[in-house]
Design a protein around this motif. Structure first.
Motif, PDB file in Angstrom:
ATOM      1  N   ALA A  82       1.024   2.226  -3.537  1.00 16.77           N
ATOM      2  CA  ALA A  82      -0.267   2.738  -3.996  1.00 16.77           C
ATOM      3  C   ALA A  82      -0.492   4.163  -3.509  1.00 16.77           C
ATOM      4  N   LEU A  83      -0.024   4.465  -2.302  1.00 13.09           N
ATOM      5  CA  LEU A  83      -0.259   5.781  -1.716  1.00 13.09           C
ATOM      6  C   LEU A  83       0.772   6.809  -2.156  1.00 13.09           C
ATOM      7  N   TRP A  84       2.034   6.405  -2.251  1.00 15.20           N
ATOM      8  CA  TRP A  84       3.121   7.370  -2.428  1.00 15.20           C
ATOM      9  C   TRP A  84       3.909   7.199  -3.724  1.00 15.20           C
ATOM     10  N   GLY A  85       3.624   6.148  -4.501  1.00 10.59           N
ATOM     11  CA  GLY A  85       4.376   5.908  -5.719  1.00 10.59           C
ATOM     12  C   GLY A  85       3.880   6.750  -6.886  1.00 10.59           C
ATOM     13  N   GLY A  86       4.416   6.475  -8.066  1.00 14.73           N
ATOM     14  CA  GLY A  86       4.002   7.203  -9.257  1.00 14.73           C
ATOM     15  C   GLY A  86       4.874   8.413  -9.531  1.00 14.73           C
ATOM     16  N   GLU A  87       4.745   8.924 -10.728  1.00 13.16           N
ATOM     17  CA  GLU A  87       5.598  10.025 -11.173  1.00 13.16           C
ATOM     18  C   GLU A  87       5.407  11.294 -10.356  1.00 13.16           C
ATOM     19  N   ASP A  88       4.221  11.499  -9.787  1.00 17.15           N
ATOM     20  CA  ASP A  88       3.946  12.730  -9.043  1.00 17.15           C
ATOM     21  C   ASP A  88       3.760  12.479  -7.545  1.00 17.15           C
ATOM     22  N   GLY A  89       4.077  11.274  -7.071  1.00 15.67           N
ATOM     23  CA  GLY A  89       3.840  10.941  -5.678  1.00 15.67           C
ATOM     24  C   GLY A  89       4.924  11.435  -4.742  1.00 15.67           C
ATOM     25  N   MET A  90       4.726  11.133  -3.473  1.00 13.08           N
ATOM     26  CA  MET A  90       5.674  11.583  -2.458  1.00 13.08           C
ATOM     27  C   MET A  90       7.072  11.029  -2.693  1.00 13.08           C
TER      28      MET A  90
ATOM     29  N   ARG B  54      14.992   7.581  -8.944  1.00 14.31           N
ATOM     30  CA  ARG B  54      15.151   6.791  -7.717  1.00 14.31           C
ATOM     31  C   ARG B  54      13.806   6.266  -7.236  1.00 14.31           C
ATOM     32  N   ALA B  55      12.761   7.070  -7.386  1.00 10.20           N
ATOM     33  CA  ALA B  55      11.442   6.645  -6.916  1.00 10.20           C
ATOM     34  C   ALA B  55      10.970   5.394  -7.633  1.00 10.20           C
ATOM     35  N   ARG B  56      11.287   5.264  -8.907  1.00 11.60           N
ATOM     36  CA  ARG B  56      10.842   4.097  -9.669  1.00 11.60           C
ATOM     37  C   ARG B  56      11.500   2.802  -9.192  1.00 11.60           C
ATOM     38  N   SER B  57      12.578   2.905  -8.437  1.00 10.13           N
ATOM     39  CA  SER B  57      13.269   1.692  -7.981  1.00 10.13           C
ATOM     40  C   SER B  57      12.667   1.114  -6.702  1.00 10.13           C
ATOM     41  N   LEU B  58      11.736   1.811  -6.077  1.00 10.20           N
ATOM     42  CA  LEU B  58      11.267   1.414  -4.759  1.00 10.20           C
ATOM     43  C   LEU B  58      10.304   0.227  -4.805  1.00 10.20           C
ATOM     44  N   ASN B  59      10.340  -0.552  -3.726  1.00 11.57           N
ATOM     45  CA  ASN B  59       9.428  -1.680  -3.511  1.00 11.57           C
ATOM     46  C   ASN B  59       9.449  -2.671  -4.682  1.00 11.57           C
ATOM     47  N   PRO B  60      10.611  -3.236  -4.995  1.00 13.43           N
ATOM     48  CA  PRO B  60      10.737  -4.124  -6.160  1.00 13.43           C
ATOM     49  C   PRO B  60      10.325  -5.564  -5.845  1.00 13.43           C
ATOM     50  N   PHE B  61       9.034  -5.777  -5.711  1.00 14.49           N
ATOM     51  CA  PHE B  61       8.542  -7.084  -5.269  1.00 14.49           C
ATOM     52  C   PHE B  61       8.903  -8.202  -6.239  1.00 14.49           C
TER      53      PHE B  61
ATOM     54  N   ALA C 171       0.817  -1.215   0.000  1.00 14.06           N
ATOM     55  CA  ALA C 171       0.000   0.000   0.000  1.00 14.06           C
ATOM     56  C   ALA C 171       0.849   1.263   0.000  1.00 14.06           C
ATOM     57  N   PHE C 172       2.105   1.163   0.432  1.00 10.38           N
ATOM     58  CA  PHE C 172       2.980   2.337   0.378  1.00 10.38           C
ATOM     59  C   PHE C 172       3.126   2.819  -1.062  1.00 10.38           C
TER      60      PHE C 172
END
Length: 537
Positions: free
Chosen positions: A381-389, A398-405, A378-379
């Motif tokens: 879903a809430l904070w990801g994406g090109e315009d997210g936190m 760097r944001a695109r590398s997060l949570n690489p399930f 859910a992190f």
């Protein structure tokens, strides 16, 4: 996990869909003495009908293993459910209005508690100042945690309750972080009475049961709650019907964790903080700040703790979000393995909570060292994406590398899904959906893999490989769902087509495509004991 006294009844459930690897086409299940005794076809169920105490007609409903939420703060969740929750406040002005209304409605509260503000989502992007909160509360003590619970804004009256906070810890508008935050949180929660605490714990566990959650991993510790809070929760869960509670105590004192009844000296043992509060520890500076966050533990401290826990037969575990924090954990666990032996470290199934900023090298180290990644889809879903936190704090790349399930699964790293509630809500099917429809497509995993991480994964994370699945001999922890047609849903066309074909013998799951309705829980059973029934069912 503690075993409960099961219902004395032997129960046959039939005329539904039973999600079981023992029989992918099962429509019936028998539960006896708190365990699954049999799963199979409708025709074979006839042979059991006369020998059971109760027959449940599922009327087409789906039966699955109950979910395990592998990271929960139970009392805080209950306080948010029953108190001031600012997670839906659309602006600073709306948040202040809710604070005023809450203060007016709670004239007898010694300290006002609230949670969930996120200034990054508000016009203007700033949190409330202390003066604004003093005015909204009429000068009363107030603690308001940010959505990630790694910073907070407070009133002057609450600061006055905390001896030793100097002027540098009391800036007029900036949220409190690190030790100052821990101090004001401790003062605020110390004002919660035992009755109020029990009310909150019951509310959280009842809400979890209503969502098909059969187990929660409580991530407590001296910088999060209190020993009394922790032991009271374990006692309540043992004495009253509800989800199982597995307790983790985040302190580098192995004897204390054992004395408190914890499964491990683990959970939110902070190596760093959180991205939203600029306290996650990074190798390179934040995009929107000139520093690299906060480091609470280094590799040497991690190594000493892992070695001590391994020798004591307890799980170690760490909160690590930033890439520098994850590196410190990996280096520390590897050093501990050199000291006590890699096989012993792997067998202990030590955990890393959150583990958001990973690299191919740290993922490979997780697999090598047998670390469980306790993660929260859910992190993204809430904070990801090109315009997210994430992108605001780190930049898009760097944001695109997060949570690489997907990369974690490909490397053989065990996943256990959770919510970190109240950071994000208890929402198991929403969590599965978030992993399967990750904002970064290459990190997506199948619904089946995500479902396994949120059911069996939580049990494996505490050393139980025989649970979280509906097969004979497994604990009868299950949920009954009203849902639409079942499918075998792949994240994209890279997944082999046979896995989506009914002839593959793969049990189906609900269609979780964004925009579709999530399943509705009708009943939750833990150890053969019913802990939730939807009204009207």
């Amino acid at each position: 996990m503690s075993e409960r006294t099961p219902d004395p009844k032997t129960v046959l459930l039939r005329r539904g869909e039973v999600h079981s690897p023992a029989d992918p086409f099962a429509t019936a299940m028998v539960v006896e003495r708190g365990q699954v005794a049999w799963v199979g076809s409708e025709g074979a169920a006839d042979a059991f009908a006369d020998g059971v105490d109760e027959v449940v007609d599922l009327d087409g409903a789906l039966v699955t293993p109950a979910f395990t939420d592998a990271h929960v703060h139970t009392t805080s969740t209950g306080l948010a459910l029953t108190g001031l929750d600012l997670s839906a406040a659309p602006s600073l002005e709306a948040a202040l209005a809710r604070v005023r209304d809450f203060a007016a409605a709670r004239p007898r509260d010694t300290v006002l508690l609230g949670h969930g503000w996120d200034a990054a989502r508000w016009p203007g992007g700033r949190p409330p100042t202390r003066a604004e909160l003093d005015e909204a509360t009429g000068g009363r003590p107030l603690y308001l945690s940010r959505i990630d619970v790694h910073s907070a804004v407070v009133t002057t009256a609450l600061l006055d309750m905390v001896p030793g906070l100097g002027a540098t810890d009391r800036p007029g508008g900036a949220p409190l972080t690190a030790d100052a935050h821990h101090a004001v949180r401790a003062a605020a929660f110390a004002a919660v009475t035992p009755d109020r605490r029990a009310e909150a714990q019951r509310a959280a566990l009842a809400h979890a049961a209503s969502l098909g959650i059969g187990s929660v991993h409580e991530c407590a510790g001296p910088e999060i709650s209190s020993e009394d809070d922790f032991t009271a929760l374990l006692r309540l869960a043992a004495e009253e019907p509800g989800p199982r509670v597995v307790g983790y105590w985040a302190e580098r004192d192995v004897d204390k964790a054992r004395a408190l009844g914890a499964r491990g000296a683990a959970g939110d043992l902070f190596v760093d903080g959180a991205l939203g509060s600029h306290t996650a520890c990074l190798h390179d500076p934040y995009r929107d700040a000139t520093h690299t966050g906060t480091a609470y533990l280094d590799a040497a401290a991690v190594a000493a703790h892992v070695a001590a826990c391994t020798e004591a037969g307890l799980q170690a575990g760490f909160h690590a979000i930033g890439d520098a924090a994850v590196t410190a954990v990996v280096e520390g666990v590897r050093a501990a393995a050199d000291k006590v032996g890699p096989a012993r470290v792997r067998a202990a199934r030590h955990r890393v909570e959150h583990a958001e900023m990973l690299t191919p090298e740290t993922i490979a180290a997780f697999a090598e060292l047998g670390l469980t990644a306790s993660v929260q889809p859910a992190f993204d879903a809430l904070w990801g994406g090109e315009d997210g936190m994430y992108a605001q704090r780190l930049g898009a790349e760097r944001a695109r590398s997060l949570n690489p399930f997907a990369a974690l699964l490909r490397s053989g790293v065990p996943l256990a899904f959770g919510s970190d509630s109240p950071v994000t809500p208890l929402d198991p099917w929403g969590t599965v959906r978030a992993a399967a429809f990750h904002r970064t497509p290459e990190h997506r995993i199948s619904v089946r893999a995500a479902f396994t991480a949120h059911t069996r994964g939580g049990w494996r994370a505490v050393g139980r490989d025989d649970a979280g699945v509906l097969v004979p001999g497994a604990p009868a922890d299950y949920a009954v769902w009203r849902t639409g047609a079942l499918v075998v849903q792949a994240p994209d066309d890279r997944v082999a087509r046979w896995s989506t074909d009914p002839r593959s013998g793969t049990p189906g799951l609900p269609d979780l495509t964004p925009g579709t309705d999530l399943p509705e829980c009708l009943r939750t059973v833990v150890g053969g004991r019913t802990v939730f029934v939807r009204p009207g069912e």
